[in-house]
Design a protein around this motif. Structure first.
Motif, PDB file in Angstrom:
ATOM      1  N   TRP A  39       0.832  -1.283   0.327  1.00 34.44           N
ATOM      2  CA  TRP A  39      -0.173  -0.331  -0.224  1.00 34.44           C
ATOM      3  C   TRP A  39       1.279   1.224   0.393  1.00 34.44           C
ATOM      4  CZ3 TRP A  39       0.599  -3.015   4.267  1.00 34.44           C
ATOM      5  CH2 TRP A  39       0.912  -2.318   5.556  1.00 34.44           C
ATOM      6  N   GLU A  40       0.176   2.421   0.015  1.00 35.26           N
ATOM      7  CA  GLU A  40       0.855   3.603  -0.616  1.00 35.26           C
ATOM      8  C   GLU A  40       0.535   4.717   0.377  1.00 35.26           C
ATOM      9  OE1 GLU A  40       1.653   4.540  -4.988  1.00 35.26           O
ATOM     10  OE2 GLU A  40       1.775   2.501  -4.932  1.00 35.26           O
ATOM     11  N   ARG A  41       1.122   5.941   1.372  1.00 39.82           N
ATOM     12  CA  ARG A  41       0.109   6.583   1.465  1.00 39.82           C
ATOM     13  C   ARG A  41       1.223   7.793   1.107  1.00 39.82           C
ATOM     14  NH1 ARG A  41      -1.117   6.377   7.455  1.00 39.82           N
ATOM     15  NH2 ARG A  41      -2.502   4.724   6.416  1.00 39.82           N
ATOM     16  N   GLY A  42       0.876   9.131   0.327  1.00 42.18           N
ATOM     17  CA  GLY A  42       2.059   9.937   0.702  1.00 42.18           C
ATOM     18  C   GLY A  42       2.538   9.723  -0.633  1.00 42.18           C
ATOM     19  N   ALA A  43       4.108   9.897  -0.280  1.00 46.15           N
ATOM     20  CA  ALA A  43       5.668   9.661  -0.449  1.00 46.15           C
ATOM     21  C   ALA A  43       6.452   8.157   0.148  1.00 46.15           C
ATOM     22  CB  ALA A  43       7.048  10.897   0.021  1.00 46.15           C
ATOM     23  N   ASP A  44       5.242   7.602   0.748  1.00 46.17           N
ATOM     24  CA  ASP A  44       5.416   6.304   1.355  1.00 46.17           C
ATOM     25  C   ASP A  44       5.014   4.990   1.063  1.00 46.17           C
ATOM     26  OD1 ASP A  44       6.250   7.546   3.792  1.00 46.17           O
ATOM     27  OD2 ASP A  44       5.085   8.287   4.135  1.00 46.17           O
ATOM     28  N   ARG A  45       6.102   4.059   0.825  1.00 46.43           N
ATOM     29  CA  ARG A  45       5.653   3.028   0.062  1.00 46.43           C
ATOM     30  C   ARG A  45       5.359   1.634   1.209  1.00 46.43           C
ATOM     31  NH1 ARG A  45       4.742   6.347  -3.017  1.00 46.43           N
ATOM     32  NH2 ARG A  45       4.696   6.600  -5.096  1.00 46.43           N
ATOM     33  N   PHE A  46       4.873   0.771   1.635  1.00 48.22           N
ATOM     34  CA  PHE A  46       4.614  -0.108   2.606  1.00 48.22           C
ATOM     35  C   PHE A  46       4.356  -1.595   1.553  1.00 48.22           C
ATOM     36  CE2 PHE A  46       3.400   3.992   4.549  1.00 48.22           C
ATOM     37  CZ  PHE A  46       3.770   4.146   5.392  1.00 48.22           C
ATOM     38  N   GLY A  47       4.862  -2.821   2.538  1.00 48.98           N
ATOM     39  CA  GLY A  47       4.524  -3.871   2.196  1.00 48.98           C
ATOM     40  C   GLY A  47       5.161  -4.963   3.717  1.00 48.98           C
ATOM     41  N   VAL A  48       4.411  -6.082   3.036  1.00 50.41           N
ATOM     42  CA  VAL A  48       4.248  -7.336   4.037  1.00 50.41           C
ATOM     43  C   VAL A  48       4.435  -8.225   3.260  1.00 50.41           C
ATOM     44  CG1 VAL A  48       3.098  -7.796   6.359  1.00 50.41           C
ATOM     45  CG2 VAL A  48       3.804  -6.151   5.815  1.00 50.41           C
ATOM     46  N   ASN A  49       4.954  -9.039   4.230  1.00 46.80           N
ATOM     47  CA  ASN A  49       5.236 -10.802   2.759  1.00 46.80           C
ATOM     48  C   ASN A  49       5.295 -11.626   4.119  1.00 46.80           C
ATOM     49  OD1 ASN A  49       5.388 -12.573   0.809  1.00 46.80           O
ATOM     50  ND2 ASN A  49       7.004 -11.546  -0.400  1.00 46.80           N
ATOM     51  N   ALA A  50       5.064 -12.709   3.801  1.00 46.64           N
ATOM     52  CA  ALA A  50       5.026 -13.888   4.434  1.00 46.64           C
ATOM     53  C   ALA A  50       4.469 -15.140   3.900  1.00 46.64           C
ATOM     54  CB  ALA A  50       3.716 -14.084   6.042  1.00 46.64           C
ATOM     55  N   ASN A  51       5.532 -16.407   4.605  1.00 52.07           N
ATOM     56  CA  ASN A  51       5.157 -18.215   3.969  1.00 52.07           C
ATOM     57  C   ASN A  51       5.131 -18.950   5.496  1.00 52.07           C
ATOM     58  OD1 ASN A  51       5.364 -16.829   0.705  1.00 52.07           O
ATOM     59  ND2 ASN A  51       7.147 -16.227   1.351  1.00 52.07           N
ATOM     60  N   ALA A  52       4.384 -19.643   5.117  1.00 53.21           N
ATOM     61  CA  ALA A  52       4.392 -21.230   5.698  1.00 53.21           C
ATOM     62  C   ALA A  52       4.637 -22.659   4.828  1.00 53.21           C
ATOM     63  CB  ALA A  52       3.439 -20.843   6.871  1.00 53.21           C
ATOM     64  N   TYR A  53       5.788 -23.210   5.415  1.00 50.84           N
ATOM     65  CA  TYR A  53       5.481 -24.090   4.871  1.00 50.84           C
ATOM     66  C   TYR A  53       5.778 -25.607   5.411  1.00 50.84           C
ATOM     67  CZ  TYR A  53      10.576 -24.357   5.112  1.00 50.84           C
ATOM     68  OH  TYR A  53      12.161 -24.187   4.911  1.00 50.84           O
ATOM     69  N   ARG A  54       5.669 -26.630   5.145  1.00 47.36           N
ATOM     70  CA  ARG A  54       6.489 -27.875   5.567  1.00 47.36           C
ATOM     71  C   ARG A  54       6.335 -29.041   4.786  1.00 47.36           C
ATOM     72  NH1 ARG A  54       2.025 -30.055  10.073  1.00 47.36           N
ATOM     73  NH2 ARG A  54       3.903 -28.383  11.369  1.00 47.36           N
ATOM     74  N   GLY A  55       6.703 -29.420   4.402  1.00 43.75           N
ATOM     75  CA  GLY A  55       7.594 -30.712   3.170  1.00 43.75           C
ATOM     76  C   GLY A  55       8.240 -31.770   3.847  1.00 43.75           C
ATOM     77  N   LYS A  56       8.543 -33.274   3.407  1.00 40.39           N
ATOM     78  CA  LYS A  56       9.300 -34.448   3.394  1.00 40.39           C
ATOM     79  C   LYS A  56       9.686 -35.121   2.341  1.00 40.39           C
ATOM     80  CE  LYS A  56       5.155 -37.367   3.821  1.00 40.39           C
ATOM     81  NZ  LYS A  56       4.183 -38.172   3.989  1.00 40.39           N
ATOM     82  N   GLN A  57      10.591 -35.221   2.587  1.00 43.44           N
ATOM     83  CA  GLN A  57      11.147 -35.939   1.659  1.00 43.44           C
ATOM     84  C   GLN A  57      11.872 -37.660   2.475  1.00 43.44           C
ATOM     85  OE1 GLN A  57      13.954 -33.078   1.618  1.00 43.44           O
ATOM     86  NE2 GLN A  57      12.023 -31.706   1.903  1.00 43.44           N
ATOM     87  N   GLU A  58      12.190 -38.335   0.824  1.00 42.50           N
ATOM     88  CA  GLU A  58      12.811 -39.411   1.279  1.00 42.50           C
ATOM     89  C   GLU A  58      14.578 -39.364   1.132  1.00 42.50           C
ATOM     90  OE1 GLU A  58      11.675 -42.422   2.783  1.00 42.50           O
ATOM     91  OE2 GLU A  58       9.283 -41.130   2.213  1.00 42.50           O
ATOM     92  N   GLN A  59      15.659 -39.828   1.542  1.00 43.73           N
ATOM     93  CA  GLN A  59      16.868 -39.567   1.756  1.00 43.73           C
ATOM     94  C   GLN A  59      17.239 -41.222   0.297  1.00 43.73           C
ATOM     95  OE1 GLN A  59      19.309 -38.926   4.887  1.00 43.73           O
ATOM     96  NE2 GLN A  59      17.588 -39.038   6.578  1.00 43.73           N
TER      97      GLN A  59
END
Length: 650
Positions: free
Chosen positions: A247-267
């Protein structure tokens, strides 16, 4: 055995069905997908704004470095399903797959050694560094971004220590995803392939100057095979949720980014752990993680900019029976671009990074201390000086303090000359380092002498002094190319030494060497509908032990890198609904393994079934399977893959 090898398999029948649909359905115009670069000419591509070279926007053709840009349109047309597969598009990278989720990715060689995975390439996702302090490398399975959200990937081959810090030795990969403003609406995709499946759903909306999106995705990969046909236990499953708001407000620029993951792998390694007295079998690797990034930027009245970014990153990796690691990282960065001061354009910044690393040790490997807190701090400044209308000089330096070797000095100087419009010559000299990681200093492998391996005070920072020169230009309409030559002087490279007692091995820094090479790539617009792109690299590495070393295998480090790579891509649009992409890659042999050189043929046919629905059929390694990395008898054969993908946008 892959289902694609079964006569009359469901995958084959599905491919036949979609092929029939592609020929039978009526033609409709494709939608204009916001943010993609489908209609850009070669001249316009040269003016793409990049930020990785100077930490401020500049035209690609003006950037005084060996930088290649992978655009969103390149990604869409490639048929790639994962981020490492996308990175094969960059001619200045070497990408070798070792299992479903494991890759060795480097620039300008240094693809690990007899005692180390690749650890000299810095990777960032939206400004968040994803290298792990455990070994200074990247766990590529954890970097599972939705490719449809990637705006561009800037790949710098060469040092980036002044702007990005230690570990940016052989290159920087800077991945930038689209802002939430560019992803309003709904996107759904489903991909069925001979080796697994993918699915994703994204929804975004805009209200005034604020936008947001949510993303959910999952993937499944089946087991692969050895050259003998024996199965490799490398099945992989991972799911991820993401959120972004801008989002923006006048001369300011803001941002938020979030992630979550879960995995499994055989060796993938078969059999028992090769440690005397151990009867423990390899189990399933389980991973999870979450990260949150926030940034703020203000456009100052005097023409400068001020920005702050902070992120939190949590990862957990359970690798039975070897170890379990839980890692928390907090990072804070400030950057200030000053207004032009006569001929000077200055950018400076500070960075502080803190981590807590908790390792559950075993009788196979241990880290001492098991629970460790570390901090890194740095300050940098860079000045771009306009010496004349055609000549500019960039000088800068960073001082970065790390927990093991103290403060490191990372200077650089770059000279750029523009003899005419559309042509640029540049040269540079830099010093950069890879600071020791936990595996260098804190690792300990129990066992009977001389099976003990330990890190310790013999380890120093690995140093590279790099000299480069290059040309980038457009000598004719519809033609562009880039050429770079480089020479690297390495010192204090890591070795494994037999201690005077004769009963233990230890890491040290008793090797030096050089690397010389050339990188070249270009594009030619044959017709309005047809574009050809090509790339080539050549590399010669020479390593030698320093006085006092008794290491045996380390000078053969160059055997992990191909002496050459080459690629050719053809992008053809039949009309505004149908397109065909064909790519051929050739990679030289590896002396260690040994691994034979190989040629791979990839192709993708895309069809817009309606303004909202895109269908594609793609194939990788269509000329047959091949090995890319690892020892004979236990390495995976990268298989032939065929996939069908549907993407719906609204």
């Amino acid at each position: 055995m892959s289902i694609m090898h079964e006569t009359g398999s469901p995958a084959r029948r599905l491919l036949a069905l979609f092929a029939g649909l592609a020929l039978a359905l009526p033609a409709r115009a494709a939608p204009q997908v916001q943010g993609e670069l489908a209609d850009m000419t070669i001249e316009e591509l040269a003016n793409i704004q990049v930020t990785s070279v100077s930490k401020k926007p500049e035209r690609l053709i003006d950037a005084p470095a060996s930088v290649y840009v992978i655009t969103a349109e390149d990604i869409r047309r490639s048929g790639a399903a994962t981020l490492p597969e996308v990175l094969r598009l960059a001619p200045n990278l070497q990408v070798a797959q070792t299992s479903n989720e494991t890759y060795s990715i480097t620039a300008r060689g240094m693809n690990g050694s007899s005692n180390s995975p690749p650890n000299k390439l810095l990777v960032l996702v939206d400004g968040r560094s994803v290298y792990t302090p455990l070994f200074s490398g990247v766990f590529w399975d954890a970097q599972d971004v939705l490719l449809e959200d990637v705006e561009r990937i800037e790949v710098i081959s060469g040092p980036g220590g002044t702007l990005w810090g230690v570990n940016a030795v052989t290159g920087v990969i800077n991945i930038t995803t689209r802002s939430a403003h560019q992803t309003s609406g709904t996107l759904a995709l489903a991909r069925a392939a001979s080796d697994g499946a993918d699915a994703a759903l994204r929804y975004g909306a805009t209200s005034g100057t604020a936008s947001w999106r949510v993303v959910a995705k999952t993937l499944v990969r089946s087991h692969n095979e050895l050259a003998s046909g024996a199965p490799v236990n490398d099945g992989w499953h991972q799911s991820q949720l993401g959120f972004r708001a801008d989002w923006e407000r006048g001369a300011d620029r803001f941002g938020v980014n979030a992630n979550a993951y879960r995995g499994k792998q055989e060796q993938p390694e078969p059999g028992l752990i090769n440690v005397p007295g151990s009867d423990q079998r390899l189990g399933t690797i389980r991973t999870e993680g979450a990260n949150l990034t926030a940034h703020w930027q203000r456009l100052l009245d005097d023409g400068g900019t001020l920005g702050v970014q902070a992120y939190l990153d949590y990862t957990r990796r359970e690798v039975p029976p070897s170890f379990t690691e839980s890692l928390d990282i907090a990072d804070l960065q400030l950057q200030h671009s000053l207004p032009a001061l006569g001929a000077h354009s200055v950018v400076w910044g500070v960075n502080y990074r803190h981590s807590r690393d908790r390792v559950t040790n075993s009788d196979i490997v241990a880290f001492l201390p098991a629970d460790d807190r570390q901090a890194w701090s740095s300050v940098f400044a860079q000045d771009e000086i306009g010496l004349s209308d055609k000549l500019r000089l960039t000088v800068g330096a960073r001082v970065e303090r790390n927990p093991y070797t103290g403060s490191e000095w990372l200077p650089t100087a770059r000279l750029a000359y523009k003899p005419a419009a559309g042509h640029a010559l540049w040269a540079s000299a830099s010093r950069t380092v890879r600071a020791p990681s936990r595996i260098d200093v804190d690792a300990f492998v129990p066992g009977q002498p001389p099976y003990i391996v330990a890190g310790g005070p013999l380890v120093r920072s690995e140093v590279a002094r790099v000299y480069e020169m290059g040309y980038r230009g457009q000598p004719a309409a519809g033609l562009s190319y880039s050429l770079a030559l480089f020479h690297n002087d390495y010192d204090h490279l890591r070795t494994v030494e037999l201690l005077p007692s004769g009963t233990a091995l230890a890491f040290a820094s008793l090797m030096e060497g050089t690397a010389d090479g050339v990188e070249a790539w270009g594009s030619y617009q044959v017709t309005e509908q047809w574009r050809l792109s090509a790339g080539f690299t050549a590399l010669r590495e020479r390593f030698r032990l320093k006085p006092g070393s008794n290491s045996v295998g380390d000078p053969a480090t160059s055997g992990f890198d191909p002496a050459h790579t080459a690629q050719l891509r053809s992008s053809y649009s039949f009309d505004d609904r149908r397109e065909l992409e064909v790519a051929v890659r050739n990679v030289g042999a590896l002396a260690i393994g040994p691994v034979s050189g190989y040629t791979a043929v990839d192709a993708r046919f895309g069809w817009w079934l309606s303004r909202e629905l895109e269908l594609s059929v793609s194939g990788q390694n269509l000329n047959g399977s091949h090995a890319e990395f690892g020892p004979v008898g236990t390495r995976m054969e990268v298989p032939r893959r065929v996939a069908v993908k549907l993407v719906w946008r609204r």
